[in-house]
Design a protein around this motif. Structure first.
Motif, PDB file in Angstrom:
ATOM      1  N   ARG A 124      -1.942  -7.504   5.325  1.00  0.00           N
ATOM      2  CA  ARG A 124      -1.961  -6.220   4.610  1.00  0.00           C
ATOM      3  C   ARG A 124      -0.683  -5.996   3.813  1.00  0.00           C
ATOM      4  N   PHE A 135      -0.440  -0.071  12.154  1.00  0.00           N
ATOM      5  CA  PHE A 135      -1.468   0.002  11.113  1.00  0.00           C
ATOM      6  C   PHE A 135      -2.795   0.361  11.770  1.00  0.00           C
ATOM      7  N   GLY A 173      -1.060  -0.497   4.176  1.00  0.00           N
ATOM      8  CA  GLY A 173      -1.861   0.477   4.912  1.00  0.00           C
ATOM      9  C   GLY A 173      -3.341   0.254   4.725  1.00  0.00           C
ATOM     10  N   PHE A 183      -1.630  -7.470  10.250  1.00  0.00           N
ATOM     11  CA  PHE A 183      -0.419  -6.753   9.832  1.00  0.00           C
ATOM     12  C   PHE A 183       0.266  -7.492   8.688  1.00  0.00           C
TER      13      PHE A 183
END
Length: 296
Positions: free
Chosen positions: A161, A42, A165, A158
């Motif tokens: 999210r 990401f 993205g 990570f």
């Protein structure tokens, strides 16, 4: 970057949550529930010129988490921490930076049992230092036989999210954040914050962990409710931060990183990328923690 239409986002969310439910795991009957994540890449950090960001979010860069890991679906709750103190005798010293009649102040009488506002046993425990959180993780490790720890900053972002993205995981309407998070909403305006998100989440202070909808990875309160302590040391920006998902650690670490926001914060749009740092011995009525561990 355009965000997905609401209907498409909802379909994605339902599918993703169904998939992640199958990947949930517990290491004992009263251990926290975890979601196993395979890792991936990401983009971390703000675009140059982003008016909502500060220099701590620079430079923008790609992170690739190389190892699978598991992260707890919920914050550690008041009830969870109560069991820890009863079993170990570990009792954080009184004193917490809390919301008082005179505004935000160090309240020498405040503690995790009485953070300056009412809580249920299922609310996230707050007024907990980084040192307290790591002591809890060590206790849970001994009980479960697994190596519990605080997440790295990259692991946390990570997971938070939820595979979305660049987009906030709640989709293209920022008023929708109140379906997914306890934030500085209209309820808090002119009480604990001077401005608010344009929605109502129904809580002035903390809310029970898991009350709101999860993100696409099945993680509750990924944003809001209480900031979470992370294992990383603070260094002001991302220039020295690892790009492989590991934590940034130095000797004599004077400040640790917190992410995720809380029930009341600096006014402005809720942002996954926002960062904070505090001394590891500090205790705050807006900060708690959640656990992580390596995959088997």
């Amino acid at each position: 970057m355009m965000r997905p239409p609401a209907a498409l986002f909802l379909a994605f969310l339902l599918l993703a949550c169904s998939e992640e439910t199958d990947r949930a795991l517990r290491d004992c009957s009263d251990c926290p529930a975890f979601v196993l994540l395979d890792g991936g890449s990401f983009m971390r950090g703000a675009e140059s010129g982003d008016p909502a960001a500060d220099e701590s979010e620079q430079p923008r860069h790609e992170v690739t988490i190389e190892k699978p890991f598991a992260i707890a679906t919920h914050h550690v709750t008041v009830k969870d921490f109560e069991a820890f103190t009863a079993a170990t005798g570990h009792e954080p010293t009184p004193g917490c930076y809390a919301f008082t009649e005179d505004g935000w102040r160090m309240d020498e009488n405040a503690n995790w049992r009485a953070p300056g506002f009412p809580q249920t046993p299922l609310d996230p425990v707050v007024c907990i230092s980084w040192d307290d959180a790591t002591a809890y993780a060590a206790w849970m490790s001994a009980r479960s036989g697994k190596s519990y720890r605080l997440p790295s900053e990259a692991e946390w972002e990570f997971a938070a999210r939820g595979g979305m993205g660049e987009s906030n995981f709640w989709g293209d309407d920022d008023t929708g954040i109140c379906a997914y998070a306890n934030v500085n909403d209209i309820t808090a305006k002119n009480k604990t914050a001077k401005a608010a998100e344009n929605c109502t989440d129904g809580f002035l202070y903390t809310s029970p962990a898991g009350h709101f909808r999860p993100n696409p990875f099945g993680i509750y309160d990924a944003i809001g409710n209480a900031w979470v302590w992370l294992v990383d040391c603070w260094q002001g920006d991302y220039r020295a931060s690892p790009r492989d998902g590991s934590a940034h650690l130095v000797e004599n670490c004077e400040r640790r990183i917190l992410r995720g926001g809380s029930w009341t914060d600096t006014p402005g749009p809720v942002r996954i990328g926002a960062r904070e740092s505090r001394p590891p011995h500090g205790r705050y009525a807006i900060a708690g923690f959640r656990l992580a561990r390596d995959a088997d």
